[in-house]
Design an enzyme around this catalytic site. Structure first.
Site, PDB file in Angstrom:
ATOM      1  N   PRO A 247      12.783  -5.687  -4.436  1.00  0.00           N
ATOM      2  CA  PRO A 247      13.002  -6.419  -3.179  1.00  0.00           C
ATOM      3  C   PRO A 247      12.744  -5.548  -1.949  1.00  0.00           C
ATOM      4  O   PRO A 247      12.174  -6.000  -0.966  1.00  0.00           O
ATOM      5  CB  PRO A 247      14.476  -6.836  -3.270  1.00  0.00           C
ATOM      6  CG  PRO A 247      14.751  -6.917  -4.740  1.00  0.00           C
ATOM      7  CD  PRO A 247      13.886  -5.879  -5.393  1.00  0.00           C
TER       8      PRO A 247
ATOM      9  N   GLU B 206      -1.830  -5.691  -6.625  1.00  0.00           N
ATOM     10  CA  GLU B 206      -2.477  -4.438  -7.094  1.00  0.00           C
ATOM     11  C   GLU B 206      -2.821  -3.515  -5.931  1.00  0.00           C
ATOM     12  O   GLU B 206      -3.865  -2.847  -5.936  1.00  0.00           O
ATOM     13  CB  GLU B 206      -3.735  -4.738  -7.920  1.00  0.00           C
ATOM     14  CG  GLU B 206      -3.488  -4.583  -9.408  1.00  0.00           C
ATOM     15  CD  GLU B 206      -4.760  -4.348 -10.224  1.00  0.00           C
ATOM     16  OE1 GLU B 206      -5.878  -4.426  -9.682  1.00  0.00           O
ATOM     17  OE2 GLU B 206      -4.621  -4.077 -11.422  1.00  0.00           O
TER      18      GLU B 206
HETATM   19  S1  MYA Z   1       1.601  -4.302  -9.311  1.00  0.00           S
HETATM   20  C1  MYA Z   1       2.232  -3.588  -7.857  1.00  0.00           C
HETATM   21  C2  MYA Z   1       1.196  -2.988  -7.028  1.00  0.00           C
HETATM   22  N1  MYA Z   1       1.801  -2.071  -6.083  1.00  0.00           N
HETATM   23  C3  MYA Z   1       1.073  -1.219  -5.440  1.00  0.00           C
HETATM   24  O1  MYA Z   1      -0.133  -1.177  -5.600  1.00  0.00           O
HETATM   25  C4  MYA Z   1       1.789  -0.278  -4.554  1.00  0.00           C
HETATM   26  C5  MYA Z   1       0.930   0.165  -3.403  1.00  0.00           C
HETATM   27  N2  MYA Z   1       1.389   1.449  -2.911  1.00  0.00           N
HETATM   28  C6  MYA Z   1       0.758   2.587  -3.218  1.00  0.00           C
HETATM   29  O2  MYA Z   1      -0.274   2.586  -3.855  1.00  0.00           O
HETATM   30  C7  MYA Z   1       1.369   3.886  -2.745  1.00  0.00           C
HETATM   31  O3  MYA Z   1       2.732   3.720  -2.507  1.00  0.00           O
HETATM   32  C8  MYA Z   1       0.671   4.448  -1.487  1.00  0.00           C
HETATM   33  C9  MYA Z   1       1.184   5.901  -1.377  1.00  0.00           C
HETATM   34  C10 MYA Z   1      -0.829   4.541  -1.682  1.00  0.00           C
HETATM   35  C11 MYA Z   1       0.999   3.581  -0.289  1.00  0.00           C
HETATM   36  N3  MYA Z   1      -3.938   7.718  -6.819  1.00  0.00           N
HETATM   37  O4  MYA Z   1       2.314  10.624   0.637  1.00  0.00           O
HETATM   38  P1  MYA Z   1       1.481   9.747  -0.222  1.00  0.00           P
HETATM   39  C12 MYA Z   1      -0.603  10.748  -4.445  1.00  0.00           C
HETATM   40  C13 MYA Z   1      -3.560   8.955  -7.112  1.00  0.00           C
HETATM   41  O5  MYA Z   1       0.233   9.205   0.362  1.00  0.00           O
HETATM   42  P2  MYA Z   1       3.032   7.353  -0.066  1.00  0.00           P
HETATM   43  C14 MYA Z   1       0.855  -5.756  -8.894  1.00  0.00           C
HETATM   44  O6  MYA Z   1       0.561  -6.009  -7.767  1.00  0.00           O
HETATM   45  C15 MYA Z   1      -0.980  11.568  -3.208  1.00  0.00           C
HETATM   46  O7  MYA Z   1      -2.213  12.239  -3.343  1.00  0.00           O
HETATM   47  N4  MYA Z   1      -2.663   9.608  -6.383  1.00  0.00           N
HETATM   48  O8  MYA Z   1       2.359   8.541  -0.824  1.00  0.00           O
HETATM   49  C16 MYA Z   1       0.597  -6.728 -10.053  1.00  0.00           C
HETATM   50  C17 MYA Z   1       0.170  12.548  -3.175  1.00  0.00           C
HETATM   51  O9  MYA Z   1       0.002  13.545  -4.177  1.00  0.00           O
HETATM   52  P3  MYA Z   1       0.413  15.077  -3.919  1.00  0.00           P
HETATM   53  C18 MYA Z   1      -2.133   9.004  -5.327  1.00  0.00           C
HETATM   54  O10 MYA Z   1       2.976   7.534   1.394  1.00  0.00           O
HETATM   55  C19 MYA Z   1      -0.790  -7.181 -10.034  1.00  0.00           C
HETATM   56  C20 MYA Z   1       1.352  11.664  -3.592  1.00  0.00           C
HETATM   57  O11 MYA Z   1       0.793  10.605  -4.374  1.00  0.00           O
HETATM   58  C21 MYA Z   1      -2.481   7.695  -4.965  1.00  0.00           C
HETATM   59  O12 MYA Z   1       4.345   7.126  -0.703  1.00  0.00           O
HETATM   60  C22 MYA Z   1      -1.163  -7.912 -11.278  1.00  0.00           C
HETATM   61  C23 MYA Z   1       2.096  11.082  -2.399  1.00  0.00           C
HETATM   62  O13 MYA Z   1       1.115  10.497  -1.567  1.00  0.00           O
HETATM   63  C24 MYA Z   1      -3.438   7.054  -5.771  1.00  0.00           C
HETATM   64  N5  MYA Z   1      -3.843   5.793  -5.552  1.00  0.00           N
HETATM   65  O14 MYA Z   1       2.086   6.064  -0.341  1.00  0.00           O
HETATM   66  C25 MYA Z   1      -2.603  -7.712 -11.396  1.00  0.00           C
HETATM   67  N6  MYA Z   1      -1.785   7.363  -3.872  1.00  0.00           N
HETATM   68  O15 MYA Z   1       1.870  15.066  -3.593  1.00  0.00           O
HETATM   69  C26 MYA Z   1      -3.239  -8.131 -12.628  1.00  0.00           C
HETATM   70  C27 MYA Z   1      -1.031   8.417  -3.544  1.00  0.00           C
HETATM   71  O16 MYA Z   1       0.091  15.784  -5.200  1.00  0.00           O
HETATM   72  C28 MYA Z   1      -4.628  -7.621 -12.561  1.00  0.00           C
HETATM   73  N7  MYA Z   1      -1.232   9.415  -4.418  1.00  0.00           N
HETATM   74  O17 MYA Z   1      -0.439  15.536  -2.760  1.00  0.00           O
HETATM   75  C29 MYA Z   1      -5.555  -8.391 -13.330  1.00  0.00           C
HETATM   76  C30 MYA Z   1      -6.970  -8.040 -13.028  1.00  0.00           C
HETATM   77  C31 MYA Z   1      -7.866  -8.914 -13.828  1.00  0.00           C
HETATM   78  C32 MYA Z   1      -8.358  -8.207 -15.022  1.00  0.00           C
HETATM   79  C33 MYA Z   1      -8.878  -9.130 -16.066  1.00  0.00           C
HETATM   80  C34 MYA Z   1      -9.408  -8.460 -17.187  1.00  0.00           C
HETATM   81  C35 MYA Z   1      -9.865  -8.927 -18.327  1.00  0.00           C
END
Ligand code: MYA
Length: 637
Positions: free
Chosen positions: A202, A445
């Protein structure tokens, strides 16, 4: 507060003073030397991997080209793999036309059990699970092709399948121990056990690190007690195996300091204490189950920690990164179907004495729809093939492909409805369902807004690390001659018009002028990033109006590079569709290069900066008043 990119940027940038920058600018006017020593790039992703960053997109933030992941367009499936893919595609085409009924699924807000049973029998729920565990063992490329079929027929059904394997149990495939794989993969691929990915709460949506669900280790260290709740979980009401993210107290082995960190767990409903809410009523993808999930003193064995204690945030990010290309592939299939319906109509509909396909207005729509589909498909399948070839540097590209695909599919479906006119608004052609289904793809996503910031900030961080490295190099030039000369030669070349980025050797002769336009955009892009870093330093993280324009330029550049690569492939192989593909590439590059230059100007021009300040003020006023803040025309006051 949105901290996206903040931590990492603070580590790699500071405000670069004009003097420091001028210092190496002057030095760079020294004699150009052959490019010999590569800089030591740091990865733009949190993965602590060795070697240079091969991401095309990360490197353009430095105004540089790393071509291997773009040119030539990959073609990695063997003939045998192609045959296998075609046979599976055939099975699923038949399943979707003969067994599944998308309209009925939407109407009933569920898929009937016998249809699901048939899908399980075909292996639809274990597409990428290795055959040893009972799955079909598809590569990412083959999975992408399957995604196209699913997206063509039924996006709601696609989410049942996708939430299960694209993210639900993907963590077990990527990070599972041999025991975890042995125990869970056969269940989720053959035993009709559904999986879900449980991250959102939430109070924690885009800000994934702020989750409150908590797991406390038992005194004997044998299990965790998990408490908390998750919302909007795809398959949440039907899943018996879940990848759950929770805060845990982790002790730093070096310092002994205790800190709260995210840990990922494999949680079974059978552990007890797991319950879920009723299916949510939604705008689209209605036949997929979306529900709240509650954890009440759930006893999770220690061996169900996934990817190591305290590594949960990165586990979550990697799962999401890894699955994003699948959305692009799926939506490419959806777009194909929309284009088919639109062209069928345009071909037979007579108005003003002509077939409507003869009108420029309709032609422009169909051409734009076709370019967007072509690029979406090209992006998704290129990323998939790069991943299959072992690339680890695909995060920016995967995020861009998700943004591009979801916005393109929305546009394409909307224009298909427009071409069908009144008919498009009716239920019968099925486009209104597709439009409802599509809306969520720009939200879940990772919202497109967050992904744009992710792309811009991750790229800037990578460019910033290079600038910082140059600064240090100039403090001890004797020890860093290679780096300094390589930078100097790049800048001198750019100044006299011979340097800079050159894509000419990668593209088909006919595409040279379009490659030149793209290369010019990349040069301007690199210079703009540097200017922004010098001006804002680490405070760039707060400049979202600017970051969004930078992301738009990055997306357009990626699309141009991809389309040049794919059309070059078509022309070089003399494919029957080569002329058409060349045409798609040319039209796209002409418009996109123009748009890119405009987007980049909007990051620095005083007119636009002024407009952003005004927009910020407008937003503050409407928020203070909780709505429209103007005096009504017929006000009685
Ligand atoms: S599931 C829920 C989806 N939720 C999200 O996607 C959440 C979105 N939020 C975020 O991605 C993060 O919180 C963000 C980071 C990006 C905002 N890869 O200080 P920071 C590392 C690797 O920037 P924050 C759904 O929807 C970064 O380098 N590392 O973090 C269901 C750093 O590392 P270090 C990453 O400000 C859907 C650390 O993390 C990434 O908190 C159903 C901290 O970074 C990254 N991307 O914000 C779908 N990002 O400390 C079904 C950050 O080492 C699909 N970091 O420097 C179906 C498709 C169909 C397929 C069919 C097939 C057959």
């Amino acid at each position: 507060m949105l901290r996206i990119g903040c931590n990492a940027l603070v580590k790699t940038t500071k405000n670069f003073s004009k003097n420091e920058t001028e210092f190496y600018r002057c030095l760079s006017s020294a004699v150009a030397q052959p490019k010999e020593a590569a800089s030591k790039p740091k990865p733009s992703t949190p993965e602590k991997k060795k070697g240079p960053n091969m991401s095309f997109m990360a490197n353009i933030f430095r105004g540089e080209i790393q071509s291997a992941q773009i040119f030539p367009y990959p073609d990695i499936l063997s003939d045998e793999e192609k045959q296998y893919t075609l046979s599976i595609v055939d099975t699923f085409e038949r399943f979707f036309t003969e067994t599944n009924n998308a309209a009925k699924n939407d109407e009933n807000a569920e898929v009937d059990p016998s249809t699901l049973d048939t899908a399980w029998e075909h292996g639809a729920f274990g597409l990428q699970v290795p055959p040893d565990y009972g799955g079909l063992g598809l590569t990412n490329t083959q999975y992408g092709r399957m995604g196209e079929i699913i997206g063509k027929h039924d996006l709601g059904f696609g989410i049942v399948i996708g939430a299960h394997q694209s993210i639900g149990f993907k963590g077990i495939l990527l990070f599972g121990t041999p025991e975890q794989k042995e125990k869970y993969l056969p269940k989720v691929s053959t035993e009709k056990v559904y999986a879900a990915f449980c991250l959102t709460e939430p109070s924690s949506g885009s800000d994934a690190a702020s989750i409150r669900t908590r797991a406390v280790k038992s005194p004997d260290g044998k299990h965790y007690i998990l408490n908390g709740s998750k919302i909007w979980i795809s398959n949440g009401g039907i899943a018996n195996v879940m990848t759950v993210f929770a805060k845990t107290e982790v002790t730093d082995p070096k310092t002994g300091e205790k800190k709260d960190k995210v840990t990922a767990f494999i949680v079974e409903r059978e552990f007890g204490g797991v319950s879920s809410g009723p299916p949510e009523k939604k705008m689209g993808i209605k036949c997929s189950n979306t529900a709240e999930v509650y954890y009440d003193n759930v006893k999770v064995p220690i061996e169900n920690v996934l990817g190591g204690e305290g590594n949960g945030f990165k586990v979550a990010m990697e799962i999401l990164n890894n699955g994003r290309f699948g959305m692009g592939a799926t939506l490419s299939g959806t777009m194909k179907e929309c284009i088919k319906k639109a062209t069928e109509h345009a071909n037979q509909r007579l108005q003003f004495g002509k077939k409507i396909k003869e009108f420029g207005t309709i032609q422009e729509k169909l051409a734009r729809m076709s370019m967007l589909q072509y690029i979406t498909e090209s992006m998704a399948l290129q990323i998939a093939q790069n991943m299959d070839s072992g690339s680890q540097d695909y995060h920016l590209e995967a995020a861009i492909s998700k943004v591009f695909a979801s916005e393109s599919a929305w546009y394409v479906c909307d224009e298909a409805i427009q071409i069908l006119g009144g008919m498009g608004f009716m239920k019968e052609p099925g486009l209104e369902r597709v439009m409802r289904d599509l809306r969520i793809f720009r939200i879940f996503e990772g919202t497109n807004d967050i992904l744009r910031l992710f792309v811009a900030l991750t790229g800037i961080q990578y460019a910033g690390s290079h600038l910082k490295e140059l600064q240090s190099a100039f403090k001890n030039p004797a020890a860093n001659l290679g780096l300094i000369f390589s930078e100097a030669s790049k800048r001198v070349g750019q100044k006299i018009g011979f340097g800079g980025v050159d894509l000419s050797s990668f593209v088909y002769p006919e595409l040279q002028p379009y490659a030149k336009r793209t290369a010019e955009c990349i040069d301007v892009f690199g210079n703009t990033v540097e200017t922004l870093l010098i001006k804002y330093g680490k405070n760039i993280v707060h400049e979202q109006f600017i970051l969004n324009r930078l992301a738009d330029a990055a997306i357009d550049i990626y699309a141009m590079a991809i389309v040049l690569s794919r059309a070059t492939r078509a022309a070089s192989l003399n494919l029957p569709t080569a002329e058409h593909e060349l045409c798609l590439a040319k039209a796209w590059c002409l418009e996109a290069s123009d748009r890119t230059q405009k987007s980049l100007r909007k990051t620095t021009s005083s007119t636009h900066l002024e407009a952003y300040r005004k927009m910020s003020e407008i937003a503050k006023t409407v928020c203070e008043n909780e709505g429209v803040s103007t005096t009504p025309i017929f006000s009685t006051n």
